[in-house]
Design a protein around this motif. Structure first.
Motif, PDB file in Angstrom:
ATOM      1  N   ARG A 130      14.143   1.751   1.741  1.00  0.00           N
ATOM      2  CA  ARG A 130      13.264   1.118   0.741  1.00  0.00           C
ATOM      3  C   ARG A 130      14.045   1.006  -0.564  1.00  0.00           C
ATOM      4  O   ARG A 130      14.520   2.003  -1.115  1.00  0.00           O
ATOM      5  CB  ARG A 130      12.000   1.954   0.556  1.00  0.00           C
ATOM      6  CG  ARG A 130      10.930   1.282  -0.317  1.00  0.00           C
ATOM      7  CD  ARG A 130       9.645   2.118  -0.316  1.00  0.00           C
ATOM      8  NE  ARG A 130       8.542   1.412  -0.964  1.00  0.00           N
ATOM      9  CZ  ARG A 130       8.285   1.452  -2.262  1.00  0.00           C
ATOM     10  NH1 ARG A 130       9.055   2.200  -3.069  1.00  0.00           N
ATOM     11  NH2 ARG A 130       7.268   0.789  -2.767  1.00  0.00           N
TER      12      ARG A 130
ATOM     13  N   LEU B  89       4.560   5.504   6.154  1.00  0.00           N
ATOM     14  CA  LEU B  89       3.580   5.091   5.142  1.00  0.00           C
ATOM     15  C   LEU B  89       4.063   5.379   3.722  1.00  0.00           C
ATOM     16  O   LEU B  89       3.619   4.747   2.762  1.00  0.00           O
ATOM     17  CB  LEU B  89       2.242   5.792   5.392  1.00  0.00           C
ATOM     18  CG  LEU B  89       1.524   5.399   6.697  1.00  0.00           C
ATOM     19  CD1 LEU B  89       0.281   6.253   6.895  1.00  0.00           C
ATOM     20  CD2 LEU B  89       1.151   3.918   6.679  1.00  0.00           C
ATOM     21  N   LYS B  90       4.987   6.333   3.590  1.00  0.00           N
ATOM     22  CA  LYS B  90       5.561   6.652   2.280  1.00  0.00           C
ATOM     23  C   LYS B  90       6.845   5.873   2.012  1.00  0.00           C
ATOM     24  O   LYS B  90       7.421   5.980   0.927  1.00  0.00           O
ATOM     25  CB  LYS B  90       5.836   8.149   2.180  1.00  0.00           C
ATOM     26  CG  LYS B  90       4.575   9.003   2.161  1.00  0.00           C
ATOM     27  CD  LYS B  90       4.919  10.483   2.109  1.00  0.00           C
ATOM     28  CE  LYS B  90       3.653  11.351   2.094  1.00  0.00           C
ATOM     29  NZ  LYS B  90       3.975  12.803   2.084  1.00  0.00           N
ATOM     30  N   GLY B  91       7.316   5.106   3.026  1.00  0.00           N
ATOM     31  CA  GLY B  91       8.536   4.332   2.849  1.00  0.00           C
ATOM     32  C   GLY B  91       9.808   5.147   2.946  1.00  0.00           C
ATOM     33  O   GLY B  91      10.877   4.678   2.538  1.00  0.00           O
TER      34      GLY B  91
ATOM     35  N   LYS C 166       5.110   1.411   3.526  1.00  0.00           N
ATOM     36  CA  LYS C 166       4.577   1.277   2.171  1.00  0.00           C
ATOM     37  C   LYS C 166       5.029  -0.048   1.554  1.00  0.00           C
ATOM     38  O   LYS C 166       6.193  -0.434   1.677  1.00  0.00           O
ATOM     39  CB  LYS C 166       5.088   2.448   1.323  1.00  0.00           C
ATOM     40  CG  LYS C 166       4.646   2.436  -0.125  1.00  0.00           C
ATOM     41  CD  LYS C 166       5.238   3.634  -0.860  1.00  0.00           C
ATOM     42  CE  LYS C 166       4.814   3.646  -2.327  1.00  0.00           C
ATOM     43  NZ  LYS C 166       5.378   4.822  -3.045  1.00  0.00           N
TER      44      LYS C 166
ATOM     45  N   ASP D 291       9.838  -0.842  -5.548  1.00  0.00           N
ATOM     46  CA  ASP D 291       8.466  -1.332  -5.499  1.00  0.00           C
ATOM     47  C   ASP D 291       8.462  -2.850  -5.635  1.00  0.00           C
ATOM     48  O   ASP D 291       9.431  -3.459  -6.138  1.00  0.00           O
ATOM     49  CB  ASP D 291       7.639  -0.741  -6.640  1.00  0.00           C
ATOM     50  CG  ASP D 291       7.339   0.736  -6.452  1.00  0.00           C
ATOM     51  OD1 ASP D 291       7.360   1.209  -5.297  1.00  0.00           O
ATOM     52  OD2 ASP D 291       7.097   1.413  -7.469  1.00  0.00           O
TER      53      ASP D 291
END
Length: 316
Positions: free
Chosen positions: A279, A173-175, A221, A282
């Motif tokens: 990741r 969930l935090k990537g 994420k 963003d």
């Protein structure tokens, strides 16, 4: 691998091969779970037994909490794929219900496990069963040692603490996919059918495969990721966008779109598997398409540089 579904205790009326079995929910089939798996296969070989992987569906937690909105690292289809890759003879899926949860530890063993013809049981030292989790591995060892030997495997730890499903979900969930890969012992991936989108990506040189997931996966994420895509038997490097496409082809709901590098085939309707290796950034809103295209070219170059060497060895 034979998959056997046990929907009621009456389903246990037929004969089962003698087995060595591990038991648990096993969300993620992570490195801690893999300790149980390897022990089970070893015991089965040593004792000339069939190997069995016993799990539950739906998730016992979701049944007890009466929640249908629970996502998982490995939904049942994904879990089955991974378990089969280890070479188990059978996978037993017990339909978990409120009635099953109310069984006493004694009834759980005598009405559920022993009728499965389990001759050796392997579980983690935190495994609990029976009404309100009253059953423990120590209970089995104290009461059934002569007919159901029970090997208890200690929890596995790394530098982040106990390797467990909850911790891995938090990292997804935090990537933080590098930690996820380390604790799973493989890339985190989701599977889904390629569906028709608005086909806008191809207009700017970045066609994408829009995924309709085939399970209740934990979604990383939102952002842009580098990963690997398996299409049929082939694996390719890809860049993945999880989000709403704020600059171009904006969508009102969260989408997962992957641009597969060096790939131009039409794959609508195909089921593909997508991993998330790292990741990159963003999701960003650009002033125009030129800025978006330039950034996507940088993302693709990042993916090639970071994932190219492992392309032939990636483990899903």
């Amino acid at each position: 691998m034979k998959v056997i579904h046990i929907d009621t205790l009456d389903s246990l009326s037929h004969d089962f091969d003698e087995t060595a079995a591990c038991i648990g929910y096993f969300d993620g089939v992570h490195r801690g779970h893999q300790e149980l798996i390897h022990k089970t296969l070893k015991v089965a070989s040593e004792k000339d037994l069939k190997s069995s992987f016993i799990t539950f569906h739906p998730d016992p937690w979701s049944v007890l909490k009466e929640s249908n909105q629970v996502n998982h690292i490995t939904p049942m289809v994904e879990k089955t794929r991974i378990v089969e890759s280890y070479g188990f003879d059978m996978m037993v899926v017990i339909g978990f219900t409120k009635d099953i949860s109310r069984l006493s530890p004694q009834d759980f063993i005598e009405k559920l496990i022993l009728p499965l013809n389990v001759k050796s049981l392997i579980c983690g030292n935190d495994y609990r069963f029976g009404f309100k989790g009253q059953g423990t591995p120590a209970y089995i060892q104290a009461n059934y040692a002569d007919i159901l030997p029970c090997d208890v495997i200690d929890l596995l730890n790394d530098e982040f603490g106990k390797i467990g499903s909850t911790h891995i979900i938090q990292k997804i969930l935090k990537g933080n996919m590098e930690v996820v890969t380390q604790e799973l012992g493989r890339e985190y991936c989701v599977s889904g059918k390629v569906i028709h989108g608005r086909k806008q990506g191809r207009l700017i040189g970045f066609p994408t495969a829009n995924m309709e997931l085939i399970g209740e996966y934990v979604i990383p994420k939102p952002g842009v990721y580098a990963g690997y895509t398996r299409v049929k038997e082939n694996v390719y490097i890809s860049i993945i966008n999880i989000g709403y496409n704020p600059t171009f082809n904006t969508t009102p709901t969260l989408s997962i779109e992957t641009h597969i590098l060096d790939f131009n085939d039409e794959i609508y309707g195909e089921v593909i598997t997508q991993s998330f290796s790292v990741r990159i950034r963003d999701e960003l809103k650009f002033d125009g398409l030129d800025g978006l295209i330039d950034q996507m070219n940088q993302d693709a170059q990042f993916a090639r540089e970071h994932l190219g060497e492992n392309l032939k060895h990636v483990k899903f």
